[in-house]
Scaffold this motif. Structure first.
Motif, PDB file in Angstrom:
ATOM      1  N   MET A 171       0.840  -1.191   0.000  1.00 63.24           N
ATOM      2  CA  MET A 171       0.000   0.000   0.000  1.00 63.24           C
ATOM      3  C   MET A 171       0.880   1.248   0.000  1.00 63.24           C
ATOM      4  SD  MET A 171      -2.969   1.363  -0.109  1.00 63.24           S
ATOM      5  CE  MET A 171      -4.189   0.134   0.330  1.00 63.24           C
ATOM      6  N   VAL A 172       0.968   1.914  -1.143  1.00 60.45           N
ATOM      7  CA  VAL A 172       1.790   3.107  -1.283  1.00 60.45           C
ATOM      8  C   VAL A 172       0.881   4.300  -1.526  1.00 60.45           C
ATOM      9  CG1 VAL A 172       3.609   4.242  -2.611  1.00 60.45           C
ATOM     10  CG2 VAL A 172       3.699   1.759  -2.221  1.00 60.45           C
ATOM     11  N   TYR A 173       1.015   5.335  -0.723  1.00 60.59           N
ATOM     12  CA  TYR A 173       0.161   6.511  -0.859  1.00 60.59           C
ATOM     13  C   TYR A 173       0.869   7.702  -0.224  1.00 60.59           C
ATOM     14  CZ  TYR A 173      -0.931   5.777   4.078  1.00 60.59           C
ATOM     15  OH  TYR A 173      -0.829   5.624   5.439  1.00 60.59           O
ATOM     16  N   ASP A 174       0.392   8.885  -0.555  1.00 59.55           N
ATOM     17  CA  ASP A 174       0.916  10.117   0.023  1.00 59.55           C
ATOM     18  C   ASP A 174       0.093  10.436   1.267  1.00 59.55           C
ATOM     19  OD1 ASP A 174       1.674  12.689   0.710  1.00 59.55           O
ATOM     20  OD2 ASP A 174       1.723  13.414  -1.361  1.00 59.55           O
ATOM     21  N   PRO A 175       0.677  10.367   2.465  1.00 55.84           N
ATOM     22  CA  PRO A 175      -0.096  10.594   3.690  1.00 55.84           C
ATOM     23  C   PRO A 175      -0.731  11.975   3.757  1.00 55.84           C
ATOM     24  CG  PRO A 175       2.259  10.557   4.169  1.00 55.84           C
ATOM     25  CD  PRO A 175       2.096  10.069   2.770  1.00 55.84           C
ATOM     26  N   ARG A 176      -0.189  12.943   3.032  1.00 55.40           N
ATOM     27  CA  ARG A 176      -0.778  14.280   3.025  1.00 55.40           C
ATOM     28  C   ARG A 176      -2.114  14.297   2.295  1.00 55.40           C
ATOM     29  NH1 ARG A 176       3.860  17.641   0.234  1.00 55.40           N
ATOM     30  NH2 ARG A 176       3.515  15.887  -1.203  1.00 55.40           N
ATOM     31  N   LEU A 177      -2.358  13.276   1.475  1.00 55.70           N
ATOM     32  CA  LEU A 177      -3.579  13.230   0.678  1.00 55.70           C
ATOM     33  C   LEU A 177      -4.583  12.228   1.239  1.00 55.70           C
ATOM     34  CD1 LEU A 177      -2.041  13.426  -2.909  1.00 55.70           C
ATOM     35  CD2 LEU A 177      -2.764  15.278  -1.391  1.00 55.70           C
ATOM     36  N   LEU A 178      -4.342  11.759   2.454  1.00 49.51           N
ATOM     37  CA  LEU A 178      -5.280  10.847   3.106  1.00 49.51           C
ATOM     38  C   LEU A 178      -6.448  11.634   3.675  1.00 49.51           C
ATOM     39  CD1 LEU A 178      -4.439   7.939   5.520  1.00 49.51           C
ATOM     40  CD2 LEU A 178      -6.098   9.674   6.205  1.00 49.51           C
ATOM     41  N   LEU A 179      -7.640  11.178   3.382  1.00 49.76           N
ATOM     42  CA  LEU A 179      -8.846  11.830   3.877  1.00 49.76           C
ATOM     43  C   LEU A 179      -9.647  10.838   4.705  1.00 49.76           C
ATOM     44  CD1 LEU A 179     -10.905  14.176   3.906  1.00 49.76           C
ATOM     45  CD2 LEU A 179     -11.874  13.198   1.811  1.00 49.76           C
ATOM     46  N   HIS A 180      -9.953  11.217   5.938  1.00 48.93           N
ATOM     47  CA  HIS A 180     -10.820  10.390   6.789  1.00 48.93           C
ATOM     48  C   HIS A 180     -12.240  10.563   6.264  1.00 48.93           C
ATOM     49  CE1 HIS A 180     -12.171   9.309  11.172  1.00 48.93           C
ATOM     50  NE2 HIS A 180     -12.715   8.537  10.258  1.00 48.93           N
ATOM     51  N   GLY A 181     -12.722   9.543   5.560  1.00 55.18           N
ATOM     52  CA  GLY A 181     -13.979   9.695   4.846  1.00 55.18           C
ATOM     53  C   GLY A 181     -15.216   9.362   5.647  1.00 55.18           C
ATOM     54  N   GLN A 182     -15.117   8.395   6.573  1.00 53.79           N
ATOM     55  CA  GLN A 182     -16.314   7.966   7.285  1.00 53.79           C
ATOM     56  C   GLN A 182     -15.930   7.279   8.585  1.00 53.79           C
ATOM     57  OE1 GLN A 182     -18.836   4.896   5.364  1.00 53.79           O
ATOM     58  NE2 GLN A 182     -20.517   6.357   5.531  1.00 53.79           N
ATOM     59  N   GLN A 183     -16.769   7.450   9.589  1.00 54.04           N
ATOM     60  CA  GLN A 183     -16.558   6.785  10.872  1.00 54.04           C
ATOM     61  C   GLN A 183     -17.893   6.242  11.360  1.00 54.04           C
ATOM     62  OE1 GLN A 183     -13.445   6.682  12.170  1.00 54.04           O
ATOM     63  NE2 GLN A 183     -13.927   5.534  14.032  1.00 54.04           N
ATOM     64  N   TYR A 184     -17.944   4.945  11.590  1.00 52.23           N
ATOM     65  CA  TYR A 184     -19.153   4.288  12.085  1.00 52.23           C
ATOM     66  C   TYR A 184     -18.823   3.648  13.428  1.00 52.23           C
ATOM     67  CZ  TYR A 184     -22.857   0.751  12.467  1.00 52.23           C
ATOM     68  OH  TYR A 184     -23.884  -0.033  12.912  1.00 52.23           O
ATOM     69  N   ILE A 185     -19.676   3.871  14.430  1.00 54.04           N
ATOM     70  CA  ILE A 185     -19.401   3.369  15.774  1.00 54.04           C
ATOM     71  C   ILE A 185     -20.616   2.629  16.319  1.00 54.04           C
ATOM     72  CG2 ILE A 185     -18.638   3.965  18.118  1.00 54.04           C
ATOM     73  CD1 ILE A 185     -17.619   6.610  17.040  1.00 54.04           C
ATOM     74  N   GLU A 186     -20.377   1.493  16.942  1.00 57.54           N
ATOM     75  CA  GLU A 186     -21.394   0.797  17.725  1.00 57.54           C
ATOM     76  C   GLU A 186     -20.909   0.736  19.177  1.00 57.54           C
ATOM     77  OE1 GLU A 186     -22.279  -3.041  16.123  1.00 57.54           O
ATOM     78  OE2 GLU A 186     -23.186  -2.240  14.281  1.00 57.54           O
ATOM     79  N   ILE A 187     -21.758   1.179  20.112  1.00 48.29           N
ATOM     80  CA  ILE A 187     -21.424   1.169  21.527  1.00 48.29           C
ATOM     81  C   ILE A 187     -22.242   0.069  22.204  1.00 48.29           C
ATOM     82  CG2 ILE A 187     -21.338   2.515  23.659  1.00 48.29           C
ATOM     83  CD1 ILE A 187     -19.541   3.677  21.553  1.00 48.29           C
ATOM     84  N   TYR A 188     -21.566  -0.827  22.916  1.00 50.77           N
ATOM     85  CA  TYR A 188     -22.255  -1.951  23.539  1.00 50.77           C
ATOM     86  C   TYR A 188     -22.476  -1.750  25.040  1.00 50.77           C
ATOM     87  CZ  TYR A 188     -20.732  -3.864  19.092  1.00 50.77           C
ATOM     88  OH  TYR A 188     -20.500  -4.042  17.750  1.00 50.77           O
TER      89      TYR A 188
END
Length: 237
Positions: A85-102
Motif C-alpha cells: 500500500m503506497v500513498y501520500d499521507p498528506r492526501l489521506l482523507l478520513h472519509g467515514q466513521q461508524y461506531i457501535e457502543i455496547y
C-alpha cells in the motif's frame, strides 16, 4: 492513476494486524469533551459539565460515547503496515466513521483493540480502505464498542486487473453504513459554533494529523480537495 503493481488486494485483505492497547484516564476524557465543544458557551451547563467535572471526583465523570472514536486513531500507522500500500499521507482523507457502543465507556481504562480490513475499493484515481476496530476491556475481556473507519487514499487507485473496478466488503450489503436521507423536514434543529482554535485543542486527544495544525500542509491539501471537488462536479455534470 496509481501503479497497479504496488497493490496486492489479496495480501491487503488477509493481513493480520497485531493487537494493540489504548490506555486513558479521566483527564483524557475531559480533554476530549472540551475539544469537541463541551461547555463552550456555558461553563455551568449541567448537561455538558458532567463530561468534564463531577462533585464526587473525576472518576465519576461521564464519557461521551464518541470518545470511542479515539480507539481507532492509530489506524493511519496501521495502513502503513499493509503490504504494497503506497500513498501520500498528506492526501489521506478520513472519509467515514461508524461506531457501535455496547456498554457505557468507563471514565478510565485500558482497552484491547483487534483490527482487520473490512473493505477495499478501487476508485480509479483513489482507493477507499475500510478497517474495523473491535475494542474490549483488557482486564475483563468485556466487549465495549466497534469502530469502522473508511479512509480515502488519493493517488492510490487504478490497481484493478480487469475492466470492472475491484471492490471488496466484509459486509456485502454494507447495511451498517448505508443511510437513506429522509425527505421530510427535521423534527428539531440545533445550531452551534466552533472556536478558531478548537482544532488545536481537539488534536491534544491524539489526532496529530498536520492537516489540522500546519498551515502549509493545510494549504496543499486544501488545493487538492478543491481540485477533487471540481473534477467530481465535472463528472456529475
Amino acid at each position: 492513476m496509481g501503479d497497479s503493481s504496488v497493490i496486492d488486494p489479496a495480501a491487503i485483505i488477509s493481513h493480520k494486524f497485531p493487537e494493540t492497547t489504548y490506555t486513558y484516564n479521566e483527564r483524557d476524557t475531559a480533554l476530549y469533551a472540551l475539544g469537541v465543544g463541551a461547555c463552550l458557551r456555558d461553563a455551568l451547563d449541567d448537561k455538558e459539565l458532567k463530561y468534564v467535572y463531577h462533585q464526587d471526583g473525576q472518576q465519576s465523570i461521564q464519557v461521551l460515547p464518541t470518545f470511542a472514536a479515539l480507539f481507532s486513531l492509530g489506524i493511519t500507522s496501521k495502513i502503513a503496515q499493509l503490504p504494497g500500500m503506497v500513498y501520500d499521507p498528506r492526501l489521506l482523507l478520513h472519509g467515514q466513521q461508524y461506531i457501535e457502543i455496547y456498554k457505557p465507556l468507563p471514565s478510565s481504562g485500558c482497552i484491547q483493540n483487534k483490527v482487520s480490513v473490512s473493505g477495499l475499493h478501487d476508485k480509479g484515481k483513489a482507493t477507499i480502505l475500510e478497517c474495523e476496530i473491535v475494542s474490549y476491556e483488557k482486564d475483563t475481556g468485556e466487549l465495549l464498542c466497534m469502530n469502522r473507519s473508511a479512509v480515502y487514499l488519493r493517488g492510490a487507485g487504478g490497481f484493478s486487473k480487469s475492466s470492472l473496478p475491484y471492490s471488496y466488503s466484509k459486509y456485502p450489503s454494507n447495511q451498517n453504513l448505508a443511510f437513506k436521507i429522509p425527505k421530510s423536514q427535521p423534527f428539531a434543529v440545533f445550531e452551534d459554533c466552533t472556536q478558531p482554535s478548537q482544532a488545536l485543542l481537539y488534536r491534544l486527544s491524539g489526532d496529530y494529523n498536520p492537516l489540522h495544525s500546519d498551515p502549509m500542509v493545510a494549504e496543499i491539501a486544501g488545493q487538492s480537495y478543491h481540485q477533487m471537488y471540481l473534477q467530481r462536479r465535472s463528472e456529475l455534470d
